[in-house]
Design a protein around this motif. Sequence first.
Motif, mmCIF file in Angstrom:
data_model
loop_
_atom_site.group_PDB
_atom_site.id
_atom_site.type_symbol
_atom_site.label_atom_id
_atom_site.label_comp_id
_atom_site.label_asym_id
_atom_site.label_seq_id
_atom_site.Cartn_x
_atom_site.Cartn_y
_atom_site.Cartn_z
ATOM 1 N N PHE A 29 43.395 38.776 38.779
ATOM 2 C CA PHE A 29 43.341 39.844 37.773
ATOM 3 C C PHE A 29 44.112 39.318 36.575
ATOM 4 O O PHE A 29 45.329 39.207 36.635
ATOM 5 N N GLN A 32 47.166 36.855 37.002
ATOM 6 C CA GLN A 32 47.766 36.993 38.324
ATOM 7 C C GLN A 32 46.736 36.664 39.414
ATOM 8 O O GLN A 32 45.689 37.315 39.509
ATOM 9 N N VAL A 34 45.571 36.983 42.983
ATOM 10 C CA VAL A 34 45.848 37.943 44.056
ATOM 11 C C VAL A 34 45.363 37.412 45.399
ATOM 12 O O VAL A 34 45.947 37.674 46.443
ATOM 13 N N PRO A 53 52.305 42.897 54.158
ATOM 14 C CA PRO A 53 53.083 43.770 53.284
ATOM 15 C C PRO A 53 52.255 44.283 52.106
ATOM 16 O O PRO A 53 51.197 43.732 51.789
ATOM 17 N N SER A 54 52.765 45.321 51.472
ATOM 18 C CA SER A 54 52.093 45.905 50.316
ATOM 19 C C SER A 54 51.962 44.873 49.203
ATOM 20 O O SER A 54 52.894 44.121 48.934
ATOM 21 N N GLY A 55 50.780 44.824 48.609
ATOM 22 C CA GLY A 55 50.557 43.887 47.514
ATOM 23 C C GLY A 55 50.159 42.499 47.969
ATOM 24 O O GLY A 55 50.016 41.593 47.148
ATOM 25 N N SER A 56 49.953 42.320 49.275
ATOM 26 C CA SER A 56 49.631 40.980 49.765
ATOM 27 C C SER A 56 48.160 40.627 49.553
ATOM 28 O O SER A 56 47.752 39.496 49.759
ATOM 29 N N GLY A 57 47.350 41.616 49.147
ATOM 30 C CA GLY A 57 45.957 41.325 48.840
ATOM 31 C C GLY A 57 44.974 41.775 49.916
ATOM 32 O O GLY A 57 43.798 41.386 49.870
ATOM 33 N N LYS A 58 45.429 42.616 50.834
ATOM 34 C CA LYS A 58 44.548 43.070 51.915
ATOM 35 C C LYS A 58 43.353 43.850 51.365
ATOM 36 O O LYS A 58 42.203 43.570 51.715
ATOM 37 N N SER A 59 43.648 44.820 50.509
ATOM 38 C CA SER A 59 42.553 45.620 49.944
ATOM 39 C C SER A 59 41.625 44.750 49.113
ATOM 40 O O SER A 59 40.402 44.900 49.169
ATOM 41 N N THR A 60 42.194 43.865 48.345
ATOM 42 C CA THR A 60 41.376 43.002 47.493
ATOM 43 C C THR A 60 40.440 42.142 48.335
ATOM 44 O O THR A 60 39.268 41.967 47.999
ATOM 45 N N GLU A 188 42.859 50.996 55.260
ATOM 46 C CA GLU A 188 43.904 51.959 55.607
ATOM 47 C C GLU A 188 43.333 53.367 55.752
ATOM 48 O O GLU A 188 43.739 54.289 55.045
HETATM 49 N N1 LIG Z 1 42.288 46.224 39.579
HETATM 50 C C1 LIG Z 1 43.439 45.521 39.570
HETATM 51 N N2 LIG Z 1 43.936 45.056 38.403
HETATM 52 C C2 LIG Z 1 45.083 44.332 38.389
HETATM 53 N N3 LIG Z 1 45.804 44.039 39.461
HETATM 54 C C3 LIG Z 1 45.368 44.469 40.649
HETATM 55 C C4 LIG Z 1 44.160 45.250 40.760
HETATM 56 N N4 LIG Z 1 43.967 45.546 42.063
HETATM 57 C C5 LIG Z 1 45.001 44.990 42.723
HETATM 58 N N5 LIG Z 1 45.841 44.354 41.888
HETATM 59 C C6 LIG Z 1 47.058 43.618 42.269
HETATM 60 O O1 LIG Z 1 46.726 42.733 43.299
HETATM 61 C C7 LIG Z 1 47.757 42.649 44.255
HETATM 62 C C8 LIG Z 1 47.186 42.896 45.628
HETATM 63 O O2 LIG Z 1 46.728 44.226 45.696
HETATM 64 P P1 LIG Z 1 46.054 44.831 46.985
HETATM 65 O O3 LIG Z 1 45.720 46.243 46.669
HETATM 66 O O4 LIG Z 1 44.974 43.953 47.435
HETATM 67 O O5 LIG Z 1 47.246 44.769 48.019
HETATM 68 P P2 LIG Z 1 47.325 45.434 49.453
HETATM 69 O O6 LIG Z 1 47.732 44.347 50.390
HETATM 70 O O7 LIG Z 1 46.111 46.174 49.763
HETATM 71 O O8 LIG Z 1 48.555 46.417 49.283
HETATM 72 P P3 LIG Z 1 48.774 47.883 49.905
HETATM 73 O O9 LIG Z 1 49.279 47.690 51.297
HETATM 74 O O10 LIG Z 1 49.833 48.453 49.011
HETATM 75 O O11 LIG Z 1 47.495 48.594 49.834
HETATM 76 C C9 LIG Z 1 48.816 43.629 43.834
HETATM 77 O O12 LIG Z 1 49.848 42.921 43.218
HETATM 78 C C10 LIG Z 1 48.114 44.524 42.852
HETATM 79 O O13 LIG Z 1 49.007 44.954 41.882
#
Ligand SMILES: Nc1ncnc2c1ncn2[C@@H]1O[C@H](COP(=O)(O)OP(=O)(O)OP(=O)(O)O)[C@@H](O)[C@H]1O
Lengths: 266, 246
Positions: A29, A32, A34, A53-60, A188
């Motif tokens: 993004f 950054q 991800v 952990p949160s922000g590790s990129g699982k959702s992405t 989740e």
């Molecule tokens: N649309 C976006 N634009 C910019 N940055 C993004 C976007 N989506 C996610 N990020 C960044 O990418 C990183 C990973 O996000 P992601 O949502 O994949 O984490 P996650 O592991 O699912 O966290 P969580 O457990 O909090 O859901 C984070 O630092 C987030 O800020």
Amino acid sequence: MSAAAVGTHAVADTDRAVLIRIRGLRKSFGTQEVLCGIDLDICAGEHVVIVGPSGSGKSTLLRSINLLEKPTAGSLRVNGVEYGPGLPGEPPQRRGSPLALRRTVGMVFQQFNLFPHLTALGNVALSLRSVRNMKASEARVKAAESLRSVGLLQRAAYYPAELSGGQQQRVAIARALALDPSVMLFDEPTSALDPELVGEVLRTMRQVAESGMTMVVVTHEMGFARDVGDLNVFMEDGAIVETGARGFFDNPTSARAKEFIRAVRR
Amino acid sequence: MKIFDYDWSLIWDYRGVLLGGLWVAVQVSVVALVISAVIGLLLAVLRLSRPPISWIATAYINVFRGVPALVSVVWVYFGLAFLLGINFSVFQAGVIALSLLYSAFLAEIFRSALGAVPPGHREAGQALGLRGSRIFFSVILPQAVKVALPNIGSMYIGMLKDTSTFTIIGLLEVVRVTQNLVSTTFQPFVFYTAAALIYVLAAFVIDMIFRFIESAYTRPPHGRLLAAVRRRQRRKISELVEEMGG
Ligand SMILES: Nc1ncnc2c1ncn2[C@@H]1O[C@H](COP(=O)(O)OP(=O)(O)OP(=O)(O)O)[C@@H](O)[C@H]1O
Ligand SMILES: [Mg+2]
């Protein structure tokens, strides 16, 4: 899934059909990064649990599998069809569109995302009508069957606002299942629920797992992960740190995974 | 003149003429509302698109939002007609003038309403493999319209009132027929009071209509009539459920 033993790479070397093959997947993004090069094989019928952990990129990562996020680089192959930018030395024979991919990949969101202006039945029937080109009557029957499979046939005429969070999430599961996807993604799915409603959703997900559906689940529900996860993935900072077969959560090798699992268990 | 010198009964005598004026005003404004809704929605979508396209919409909105109805109708009726060599009827000119202005207002109303729909719903539609157009018309728009309705309602009241300026081109709306009655009866206070009452009453009725439409859009539907509709819908679904053996 004997191949992915504790500590090995998430690339399968079994004979089982690889349904989803991810290689060198990257997502940025802006500046950054991800996802920093993900390799992962998901076999048909396999149940993959992703923690981290949160922000590790699982959702992405999950959202890249149905192209809600467009990968910056790397390969995403589903049923042999390439949906990502691809790998440098590997020109794909067949390239698919996001629309085609999404019609074989179901997704369940943390926030349910039911359409509030449609009944439970309407929510399920909408995509049957326009994706499957079913007639209205046909779609209603199929939608009702799908609602029955999650135990909500009696709530078919209810609007989302009239359903509990757990029921809404089960309708969302039915909505995705109705299209007969070859894989279901769960991001989740119980995190937005009151604690007393988590159980019914997990029960529904276990049923889906027992039906042989291929699943990729991001969750902090360790009990579910331990029982259902054939392949367990621990992510941190946009990379897969460690993967393991069943029993992974009792015995992770890397220090970070150990620490994380100890923390979520508490 | 004292208050009893006013012949209030004239209002009743000329009720047909006065209500005729209201009817013309309603026709012009309703036709313009429908046209404005279509153009406004298009402008809202354009405005939410990528820069080169969105600029066109932004420019249109900023220009026409600022033009008074009186100026608009004179410009259309005399200017545009002269320019294009078309002779618009006063009715047509009124409709065009209102549509030009209110499509700009509606664009803004729709834009914020579209923005109020949670992005997750679009994503859910995408994840289901729905096409963009299907997501827009079946998922986003129904929710946006619900959000927009109260604003459209109050905007429409303003639209109806703006038809009063079309008296300048001779449209037989409320003010014009009032003027005509005044010139024959010499009772301006009586008839302008009547005109004011007509507008107030119309605004009240419009408000009620929009409230009803809004409640019709609420899910589950509110109100007695809608509950009945709802029961029918439920019965159909329960029949299906029974057919399937619960
Ligand atoms: N649309 C976006 N634009 C910019 N940055 C993004 C976007 N989506 C996610 N990020 C960044 O990418 C990183 C990973 O996000 P992601 O949502 O994949 O984490 P996650 O592991 O699912 O966290 P969580 O457990 O909090 O859901 C984070 O630092 C987030 O800020
Ligand atoms: Mg997440």
